[in-house]
Design an enzyme around this catalytic site. Structure first.
Site, mmCIF file in Angstrom:
data_model
loop_
_atom_site.group_PDB
_atom_site.id
_atom_site.type_symbol
_atom_site.label_atom_id
_atom_site.label_comp_id
_atom_site.label_asym_id
_atom_site.label_seq_id
_atom_site.Cartn_x
_atom_site.Cartn_y
_atom_site.Cartn_z
ATOM 1 N N ARG A 71 0.594 -1.269 -0.298
ATOM 2 C CA ARG A 71 -0.205 -0.010 0.163
ATOM 3 C C ARG A 71 0.977 1.368 -0.003
ATOM 4 O O ARG A 71 0.451 2.184 -0.780
ATOM 5 C CB ARG A 71 -0.300 0.309 0.866
ATOM 6 C CG ARG A 71 -1.886 1.154 1.402
ATOM 7 C CD ARG A 71 -2.731 0.703 2.517
ATOM 8 N NE ARG A 71 -4.709 1.738 2.380
ATOM 9 C CZ ARG A 71 -4.742 2.560 2.909
ATOM 10 N NH1 ARG A 71 -3.432 2.894 4.277
ATOM 11 N NH2 ARG A 71 -5.373 3.202 2.943
ATOM 12 N N ILE A 97 -7.018 7.271 -0.628
ATOM 13 C CA ILE A 97 -6.905 5.965 -1.469
ATOM 14 C C ILE A 97 -8.227 5.170 0.159
ATOM 15 O O ILE A 97 -7.764 5.914 0.797
ATOM 16 C CB ILE A 97 -5.484 5.180 -0.825
ATOM 17 C CG1 ILE A 97 -5.600 4.348 -1.124
ATOM 18 C CG2 ILE A 97 -5.104 5.801 0.278
ATOM 19 C CD1 ILE A 97 -4.342 2.642 -1.059
ATOM 20 N N SER A 98 -9.074 4.848 -0.298
ATOM 21 C CA SER A 98 -9.639 4.028 1.450
ATOM 22 C C SER A 98 -9.177 3.188 2.103
ATOM 23 O O SER A 98 -8.361 2.215 1.975
ATOM 24 C CB SER A 98 -10.418 2.713 0.021
ATOM 25 O OG SER A 98 -11.401 3.649 -1.217
ATOM 26 N N GLN A 99 -10.236 3.295 2.950
ATOM 27 C CA GLN A 99 -9.985 2.469 3.905
ATOM 28 C C GLN A 99 -9.556 1.644 3.802
ATOM 29 O O GLN A 99 -10.294 0.576 3.354
ATOM 30 C CB GLN A 99 -11.232 2.711 5.175
ATOM 31 C CG GLN A 99 -10.373 1.744 7.148
ATOM 32 C CD GLN A 99 -11.821 2.533 7.817
ATOM 33 O OE1 GLN A 99 -12.909 2.471 7.635
ATOM 34 N NE2 GLN A 99 -10.801 2.030 8.509
ATOM 35 N N PRO A 100 -8.633 0.373 4.056
ATOM 36 C CA PRO A 100 -8.210 -0.704 4.233
ATOM 37 C C PRO A 100 -8.848 -2.279 4.161
ATOM 38 O O PRO A 100 -8.958 -2.785 3.516
ATOM 39 C CB PRO A 100 -6.775 -1.134 4.855
ATOM 40 C CG PRO A 100 -5.950 0.301 4.920
ATOM 41 C CD PRO A 100 -7.113 1.096 5.642
#
Lengths: 248, 819
Positions: A71, A97-100
């Protein structure tokens, strides 16, 4: 007379320093441990929300992909230190970038198998596409912002994600020449589901859309097309929260 | 330290004082506008509130540096005013460069750093100006009433003029006028002191030149600095998007965006089964958000077909070919087109922002097809409630704008979505008329349930015995629509709702005869939360359900008009614990954030107020008499500072309900209170000059505030009803008649308090000035927090309670007989 001024100056400095302390504390080096910690945090979130997301755990291959894909390579240098924190991060150009946890959940909800064709609308940094490709999907991804498209394309090449094909353009009409798709993922919700995308979904296919703003997903919209072609939607609250208390 | 001791400044330079006060208030209002454009409105409020602590800081500095500043009034005033002039522009420019992002506030610690940076930057100009103003009050403590009157009158004029200027100039350009006004303040003061010589003139011209240059650097930047996550900024990133019109207005920065390459596709509530093409659209934004669209209407029948396949059309499905339709909050006109697509014969469209009508009837007439609708459609630029007060006739259908859905709108007042607002709409319906109220939905349900229970309460208030028969609710995955019938919905109408839902795969949420298995069919939730919620709210145990629900669902009223306020204390620990586990969107964080602001401001205020006391003790020690005087000063000026701002904010809210024009109400209340209080201050000066004793006059003034305040507030509610339908001019006169008699004694409280409490101790003057400033800031932050919980009537009681505390403090102080 000088003392009060210096007291106030110190107060101001303390205020600023308080806020900036977190900015300069940049760890570097080995990413393996933070990545494992990130996946552990995702597992915990999944266990906590299992009654809501309709699954006890995420598929092993999804979690394995989350543990493999770097990431930190998908975020700008200035937020790299926070790359494996379970939170969304800005990537420039007004995008995130979205939350994992949300990335893992959306990937899992697609239920894709190696070799499946997946369309992503909204490439962003390319992280979601990389996760899908890592699982073995053949990914087509469309990004409307030219700068993001170029950056993501270079990243795919550099990191060797050959299963990802990207293009710059308007994702509303999908990728007709490659349709139908086993899975479609739309990373930015509009006020309606684009009908062309529904049409490009294979019978038995699944589409996932996160709804909310870029730093807070309200719910996930899961659209499934039965083998007969009937469409149904599910709204999934990705958190363990019961607003209706009492006799329900 | 008094004026008589320092010639030639025997009489205060009132014009200079008034000009600087006007500049500061104008700056505050402009920053509110600018930060509402750049960020979201309650962040604007938060930043400016903290920055206003510059007033408190100035009091502290002046109290601690009294000996230095006492003999250098001209230098200190010029330093403050010119410093304000330069930093007002430059600090704003610097603050814009900090990448503060409100949306990431709960995720990222660095946002706290950026916010603190903005605080510090904005504090500087306010601090400098307050040093100039405070030094003037300090120096002319024997003429304090006149100086204070000039301060208030200047601030009042600044408020009024700012609104006027914003009709013609963008706020960032107006900053330059404010900065120039501060330079003019120094020029006016120097002229008064007869100190304009060649050197001063050159210095002033140089300052003016710097202001112009820095203004030219700043003015073009405001658009570029809009938060990159706001809808307008996101829209402009799409290739082909460009702003084709931009207009400034006190109600907001208005932009129209076109994109010939990538079409807009704004279709709230569009069915997943839709087969209709979307027309070309242009997007309208106010302050970079609140997007509505205008459809290209070329009179082809298919143009508006897609609108028939959206949830908000359910009302028109029941009332096709309606004779008369009211489109409330018409914006870009999508609902006008919807009504016409269903054959509405006559459409009255209403929107408060005048630029919509100007564009639709003007340069976008051909695109909108408005020229082809003339005669059938009339567009009115006013608020819906103001329009209804004078509107003749009734409507078959009233279509409301989309509401809810934003966690940014906690403190936003919504005059339509109150029990009284809905009742007014209901009163303008035909016997079988319908109100159609679409909402953005969030999970878990909030707005949809609150809308349902608000409509229910309204129906009960209208004497409807079976509200359940008048209501229907449907939804899709993103929107819900509440239907409210003037008459009970007929069985065939309920069947039509069912058919519409079945045809377009929308979910039934509520019908009086709905079977549980009919709900939650298409957009399936793990449990049918919407249907369960409405069923509970339609039941006998409605109150219990509202009390135990984890979001605030109590129906908003005109006294508490916060439709988007859902925060509840009891749920906050649970929600906070889930914020990183996918639960960030559960929190309506406007409320806790403003509370954090209040705590921060209170802590800073304590430091600012405590420092001079500590300093004084260290330097001179403190006797018992001095301690008593300080405690009295602290209590008194906290009470009247808090009381003043509470009264002012209550009147702004009430007058906006009366005038139905928030901006006009704010300008009238601000200008009325400040100018009236200035008059009161002059009156106090005149009384003192005639030998009336300040300690005797002050309690009378405070009693007058309490009595007149109570009467004015009680009368206001009656007058709102009595004059609601009258001409605006008459209503403005009535409003002023309510404000001015109250403002006059309020304006006496500060100067008489200074004379009474700080006699022979002018070192206390700046301290009292700082306390008053801190109390005003804390009050301004506390009002919305309290109003969402208690309503404005309670705030008014608190305000008068503050003045009562001031009265008690003064009476006790008189009894102490201190030297």
């Amino acid at each position: 007379m000088r003392r009060p001024f210096s007291v106030l100056l110190m107060l101001a400095l303390v205020l600023v320093a308080n806020g900036t302390a977190a900015i300069v504390a940049v760890p570097a080096g080995d990413w393996e441990i933070p990545r494992r910690q990130m996946v552990a945090a995702i597992r915990e979130d999944v266990i906590a929300t299992r009654a809501y997301i309709g699954r006890k755990t995420l598929r092993d291959e999804v979690l394995a992909a989350m543990e493999r894909v770097p990431r930190h390579a998908f975020v700008p240098q200035e937020v790299m230190a926070a790359a494996y924190e379970n939170r969304p991060l800005p990537i420039g150009h007004g995008q995130t970038i979205s939350q994992p946890y949300i990335v893992a959940l959306m990937t899992d909800l697609l239920e894709i198998q190696p070799g499946d064709a997946v369309l992503e609308v909204g490439t962003g940094s390319g992280y979601q596409a990389a996760i899908l490709a890592d699982i073995g999907a053949s990914v087509r991804t469309i990004e409307i912002i030219p700068e993001l498209f170029r950056e993501a394309q270079a990243r795919f090449k550099q990191l060797g994600y050959v299963r990802v094909q990207s293009r710059q353009g308007d994702g509303y009409y999908g990728w007709p020449e490659a349709a139908p798709f086993d899975g479609i993922i739309v990373t930015a919700a509009a006020d309606h589901v684009p009908p062309p995308l529904v049409r490009q979904l294979k019978n038995g296919g699944r589409m996932v859309i996160p709804v909310g703003h870029r730093f807070g997903v309200q719910f996930l919209l899961l659209i499934t097309k039965s083998l007969e072609g009937n469409v149904q939607t599910r709204q999934i609250l990705p958190v363990r929260f019961v607003p209706l208390t009492g006799e329900h | 330290m008094s004026a008589s001791a320092h010639e030639p400044e025997a009489s205060p330079p009132l014009l200079g004082m008034a000009l600087l006060a006007a500049a500061v208030l104008a700056y505050e209002l402009l920053l509110m506008r600018l930060f509402a454009i750049v960020h979201w409105h309650h962040f604007a409020f938060m930043m400016i509130s903290i920055a206003l602590l510059g007033y408190g800081t100035s009091g502290t500095l002046l109290a601690m540096t009294g000996r230095f500043s006492a003999g250098r009034l001209r230098v200190v005033f010029a330093f403050g005013a010119i410093g304000f002039s330069l930093t007002s522009v430059l600090c704003f420019a610097a603050a814009q460069r900090l990448p503060f992002n409100a949306l990431a506030f709960l995720w990222s610690p660095r946002q706290w750093g950026y916010l603190a940076g903005i605080y510090v930057l904005l504090l500087i100009p306010f601090l400098l100006a307050a040093i100039g103003l405070g030094a003037m009050l300090h120096h002319y403590d024997r003429r304090i009433s006149r100086v204070y009157a000039a301060d208030l009158a200047g601030a009042g004029a600044g408020a009024g003029l700012t609104v006027g200027v914003l009709f013609h100039l963008p706020p960032q350009t107006s900053l330059c006028i404010v900065a120039a006004c501060a330079v003019a303040a120094v020029a006016a003061a120097s002229w008064h002191w007869r100190k304009i010589d060649g050197r001063t003139a050159i210095a002033l011209l140089a300052a003016l030149g710097l202001v112009v240059v820095s203004g030219m650097k700043v003015a073009p930047r405001s658009r570029a600095a809009v938060n990159p996550y706001k809808p307008l900024a996101q829209t402009l990133r799409v290739p082909g998007a460009r702003i084709i019109y931009e207009g400034h207005h006190p109600m907001g920065w208005f932009t129209v965006v076109a994109n010939p390459e990538v079409p807009f596709r704004h279709a709230p509530g569009l069915s997943l089964n839709s087969d209709a093409p979307l027309p070309d659209q242009m997007a309208f934004f106010v302050d970079g958000q609140a997007m509505t669209v205008i459809d290209r209407f070329n009179a082809q029948p298919r143009t508006a077909d897609y609108l028939k396949q959206c949830t908000p059309s359910v009302g028109l499905v029941l009332r096709p070919n309606a004779r008369r339709v009211l489109v409330a909050g018409a914006g870009g006109g999508q609902d006008i087109l919807r009504a016409r697509a269903f054959g509405a014969q006559s459409v009255e469209a209403v929107d408060a922002h005048p630029l919509y009508a100007r564009l639709l009837k003007g340069r976008l007439q051909a695109f909108s097809g408005f020229d082809r609708m003339q005669g059938a459609v009339r567009y009115h630029s006013t608020t819906v409630r103001a329009y209804l007060q004078s509107a003749a006739g009734v409507f078959d259908l009233i279509q409301l704008p989309m509401a809810g859905g934003s966690e940014m709108a906690t403190f936003g007042e919504n005059a339509l979505w109150t029990v009284e607002g809905l009742a007014q709409l209901w009163g303008h319906l035909e016997n079988d008329g319908l109100i159609v109220a679409p909402l953005w939905t969030r999970l878990p349900p909030r707005g949809g349930l609150k809308a349902f229970v608000t409509a229910w309460r309204m129906l009960e208030g209208q004497g409807v015995s079976q509200p359940k028969e008048h209501l229907a609710v449907i939804r899709n995955w993103r929107t819900a629509v509440v239907l409210v019938g003037r008459s009970p919905l007929r069985p065939r109408e309920k069947q039509a709702v069912r058919r519409f839902c079945r045809q377009w795969a929308f979910d039934l949420v509520y019908l009086s005869d709905l079977h549980p298995e009919e709900a939650n069919r298409y957009s399936v939730l793990a449990r049918p939360m919407f249907a369960e919620g409405t069923r509970e709210l339609a039941g006998e145990k409605r109150g219990e359900f509202i009390a135990r629900y984890k979001y605030e669902l109590s129906p908003p009223t005109d006294d508490r008009p916060f439709f988007d306020h859902y925060f509840r204390w009891k749920s906050s620990p649970e929600i906070a614990s889930l914020r990183h586990s996918g639960g960030i969107a559960l929190m309506d964080w406007g409320y806790p954030l403003l509370l954090a602001t209040l705590i921060q401001a209170a802590a800073l205020s304590l430091v600012l107020i405590g420092l001079p006391v500590w300093w004084q003790r260290r330097q001179h020690g403190t006797g018992v008499d001095e301690s008593a005087r300080r405690v009295t000063t602290l209590l008194y000026f906290t009470a009247i500072g808090g009381g003043f701002i509470f009264v002012e904010m209550v009147f702004i809210q009430r007058l906006s309900m009366f005038l139905h024009h928030p901006l006009m109400a704010a300008a009238l209340a601000l200008a009325g209170f400040l100018v009236g209080a200035g008059g009161g201050s002059i009156g106090a000066d005149a009384a003192l000059a005639r030998g009336v004793s300040a300690p005797k006059l002050l309690p009378l003034a405070l009693v007058a505030v309490i009595v007149i305040g109570w009467l004015a507030f009680a009368a206001m509610n009656a007058l709102i009803h009595r004059f609601s339908g009258d001409a605006l001019m008459l209503k403005l006169i009535v409003a002023l008649a309510l404000v001015l008699p109250l403002a006059v004694p309020m304006g006496m409280a500060f100067p008489l308090g200074i004379v009474t409490l700080t006699a022979k101790r002018s070192g206390l003057v700046p301290w009292a000035w700082g306390i008053n400033g801190c109390a005003t800031v804390l009050g301004a932050i506390a009002v919305p927090l309290l109003a969402t919980q208690t309503g404005y009537a309670f705030i008014m009681k608190l305000a008068l309670g503050f003045y009562a505390v001031g009265l008690v403090v003064i009476l006790r102080f008189r009894g102490l007989n201190l030297n």
